[in-house]
Design an enzyme around this catalytic site. Structure first.
Site, PDB file in Angstrom:
ATOM      1  N   SER A 168      16.392   1.561  20.500  1.00  0.00           N
ATOM      2  CA  SER A 168      15.485   1.048  19.467  1.00  0.00           C
ATOM      3  C   SER A 168      16.206  -0.045  18.690  1.00  0.00           C
ATOM      4  O   SER A 168      17.430   0.023  18.514  1.00  0.00           O
ATOM      5  CB  SER A 168      15.079   2.163  18.507  1.00  0.00           C
ATOM      6  OG  SER A 168      14.495   1.615  17.325  1.00  0.00           O
TER       7      SER A 168
ATOM      8  N   TYR B  22      16.634   9.201  13.363  1.00  0.00           N
ATOM      9  CA  TYR B  22      16.230   8.393  14.523  1.00  0.00           C
ATOM     10  C   TYR B  22      17.237   7.265  14.758  1.00  0.00           C
ATOM     11  O   TYR B  22      17.729   7.065  15.880  1.00  0.00           O
ATOM     12  CB  TYR B  22      14.831   7.829  14.263  1.00  0.00           C
ATOM     13  CG  TYR B  22      14.205   7.075  15.411  1.00  0.00           C
ATOM     14  CD1 TYR B  22      13.506   7.745  16.413  1.00  0.00           C
ATOM     15  CD2 TYR B  22      14.281   5.688  15.490  1.00  0.00           C
ATOM     16  CE1 TYR B  22      12.916   7.045  17.460  1.00  0.00           C
ATOM     17  CE2 TYR B  22      13.693   4.988  16.524  1.00  0.00           C
ATOM     18  CZ  TYR B  22      13.005   5.676  17.508  1.00  0.00           C
ATOM     19  OH  TYR B  22      12.421   4.980  18.532  1.00  0.00           O
TER      20      TYR B  22
HETATM   21  N1  LIG Z   1       6.785   2.811  20.160  1.00  0.00           N
HETATM   22  C1  LIG Z   1       7.742   2.149  19.504  1.00  0.00           C
HETATM   23  O1  LIG Z   1       7.478   1.389  18.561  1.00  0.00           O
HETATM   24  C2  LIG Z   1       9.171   2.295  19.921  1.00  0.00           C
HETATM   25  C3  LIG Z   1      10.094   1.399  19.371  1.00  0.00           C
HETATM   26  C4  LIG Z   1      11.430   1.498  19.742  1.00  0.00           C
HETATM   27  C5  LIG Z   1      11.818   2.445  20.657  1.00  0.00           C
HETATM   28  N2  LIG Z   1      10.894   3.310  21.172  1.00  0.00           N
HETATM   29  C6  LIG Z   1      11.400   4.297  22.129  1.00  0.00           C
HETATM   30  O2  LIG Z   1      10.678   4.177  23.342  1.00  0.00           O
HETATM   31  C7  LIG Z   1      10.643   5.436  24.004  1.00  0.00           C
HETATM   32  C8  LIG Z   1       9.205   5.803  24.329  1.00  0.00           C
HETATM   33  O3  LIG Z   1       8.489   5.875  23.090  1.00  0.00           O
HETATM   34  P1  LIG Z   1       6.901   5.800  23.019  1.00  0.00           P
HETATM   35  O4  LIG Z   1       6.569   4.966  21.847  1.00  0.00           O
HETATM   36  O5  LIG Z   1       6.335   5.456  24.340  1.00  0.00           O
HETATM   37  O6  LIG Z   1       6.582   7.320  22.647  1.00  0.00           O
HETATM   38  P2  LIG Z   1       5.309   8.238  22.977  1.00  0.00           P
HETATM   39  O7  LIG Z   1       4.102   7.406  23.160  1.00  0.00           O
HETATM   40  O8  LIG Z   1       5.307   9.275  21.915  1.00  0.00           O
HETATM   41  O9  LIG Z   1       5.688   8.922  24.374  1.00  0.00           O
HETATM   42  C9  LIG Z   1       6.822   9.735  24.439  1.00  0.00           C
HETATM   43  C10 LIG Z   1       7.099  10.126  25.868  1.00  0.00           C
HETATM   44  O10 LIG Z   1       8.332  10.876  25.910  1.00  0.00           O
HETATM   45  C11 LIG Z   1       8.061  12.158  26.458  1.00  0.00           C
HETATM   46  N3  LIG Z   1       8.918  13.160  25.829  1.00  0.00           N
HETATM   47  C12 LIG Z   1       9.059  13.433  24.510  1.00  0.00           C
HETATM   48  N4  LIG Z   1       9.929  14.439  24.326  1.00  0.00           N
HETATM   49  C13 LIG Z   1      10.347  14.825  25.572  1.00  0.00           C
HETATM   50  C14 LIG Z   1      11.212  15.816  26.048  1.00  0.00           C
HETATM   51  N5  LIG Z   1      11.857  16.658  25.215  1.00  0.00           N
HETATM   52  N6  LIG Z   1      11.397  15.916  27.383  1.00  0.00           N
HETATM   53  C15 LIG Z   1      10.739  15.090  28.242  1.00  0.00           C
HETATM   54  N7  LIG Z   1       9.890  14.141  27.846  1.00  0.00           N
HETATM   55  C16 LIG Z   1       9.687  14.004  26.524  1.00  0.00           C
HETATM   56  C17 LIG Z   1       6.600  12.428  26.208  1.00  0.00           C
HETATM   57  O11 LIG Z   1       6.147  13.421  27.103  1.00  0.00           O
HETATM   58  P3  LIG Z   1       4.815  14.297  26.779  1.00  0.00           P
HETATM   59  O12 LIG Z   1       3.669  13.358  27.010  1.00  0.00           O
HETATM   60  O13 LIG Z   1       4.856  15.416  27.731  1.00  0.00           O
HETATM   61  O14 LIG Z   1       4.929  14.715  25.345  1.00  0.00           O
HETATM   62  C18 LIG Z   1       6.025  11.030  26.460  1.00  0.00           C
HETATM   63  O15 LIG Z   1       5.916  10.766  27.840  1.00  0.00           O
HETATM   64  C19 LIG Z   1      11.328   6.434  23.065  1.00  0.00           C
HETATM   65  O16 LIG Z   1      12.667   6.600  23.438  1.00  0.00           O
HETATM   66  C20 LIG Z   1      11.230   5.739  21.706  1.00  0.00           C
HETATM   67  O17 LIG Z   1      12.237   6.178  20.823  1.00  0.00           O
HETATM   68  C21 LIG Z   1       9.589   3.251  20.840  1.00  0.00           C
END
Ligand SMILES: NC(=O)c1ccc[n+]([C@@H]2O[C@H](COP(=O)([O-])OP(=O)(O)OC[C@H]3O[C@@H](n4cnc5c(N)ncnc54)[C@H](OP(=O)(O)O)[C@@H]3O)[C@@H](O)[C@H]2O)c1
Length: 246
Positions: free
Chosen positions: A141, A155
């Protein structure tokens, strides 16, 4: 031939959001892809079915990233199904924004387990299956390097640890011609951080390009790092945040 023809990828957290976009892109680029989820079985199954129907080779596996045994077993299952693993993408993630005095130690440990321990465990588990030319890519991130607001201590701490993990692994694995890189998104429209969420305008106000990114934007970056073209890039923290951190 596409850029990832004959490659095999393992993606954690591929059922939704950025991870699902990565799965779609890697399959579109020709890779066979195994991906994990923890609770969204219907979404994971639907994504796997959709991509399989389009001719992709896709395997959805339930595996909690916080459970090292389950994650290791999932990687073994994927390697057995597809023969080897060329690309590891650690994308599974959670958000838990609140005042630092309200966090429990259990929450701290859980976030560290999902964001930091799991990429380490996954790297160890893939290595026996990863040939030269392999790619280890973790989704961090932009908050690892600049923290523009309160309530993100846990985080940001976990994502900052990935800078050290990435650089250390890059040194360890460079001689094997395996690259290790960190991709650091900024605001990206997903369930975790919706573009119409309560802090979305505050975030947009800090960005050079004042709009949320899409999962496909991050996936395109991942696809390039996963490809042969990136062969000389390793140990890098690559930020994709619409200029939020500049
Ligand atoms: N969105 C943003 O603005 C943003 C910015 C910077 C970084 N990120 C990073 O990008 C990555 C993806 O984020 P996102 O925004 O796509 O989040 P999201 O929409 O909440 O999706 C999260 C994903 O991770 C899976 N997950 C969560 N906990 C898990 C666990 N314990 N074991 C296995 N799978 C797990 C979820 O599976 P389920 O569907 O089964 O729950 C889902 O597929 C993360 O690392 C996040 O920190 C996101």
């Amino acid at each position: 031939m596409t850029s990832l023809s004959n490659k095999v990828a393992f993606v954690t957290g591929g059922s939704r959001g950025i991870g699902a976009a990565i799965v779609k892109r890697l399959v579109a680029d020709g890779a066979a892809v195994a991906f994990t989820y923890v609770s969204s079985a219907p979404k994971a199954d639907a994504l796997a079915a959709e991509l399989t129907q389009q001719g992709g080779q896709v395997l959805a596996i339930r595996a909690d990233s916080a459970d090292a045994v389950a994650l290791t077993a999932a990687i073994g299952q994927a390697a057995a199904a597809f023969g080897r693993l060329d690309i590891l993408v650690n994308s599974a993630g959670i958000a838990n924004g609140k005042a630092m005095e309200d966090h429990t130690l259990t929450e701290f440990r859980h976030m560290m387990a999902v964001h930091v321990e799991a990429p380490f465990v996954a790297a160890q588990a893939v290595l026996p299956h990863m040939p030269a030319g392999g790619r280890i890519i973790t989704i961090g991130s932009n908050l690892a390097e600049r923290v523009p607001g309160a309530n993100t201590t846990l985080y940001a701490t976990s994502k900052a640890a990935l800078l050290g993990l990435t650089k250390g692994l890059a040194r360890d694995l460079g001689p094997r011609r395996i690259t290790v890189n960190l991709i650091q998104p900024g605001p990206t429209d997903t369930d975790m951080n919706p573009a119409d969420g309560p802090y979305a305008d505050w975030m947009r106000n800090q960005m050079a390009i004042p709009e949320f990114g899409r999962g496909a934007d991050v996936a395109a970056f991942v696809a390039w790092v996963a490809s042969e073209e990136s062969r000389f890039v390793t140990g890098a923290a690559l930020t994709i945040d619409g200029g939020m951190s500049i």
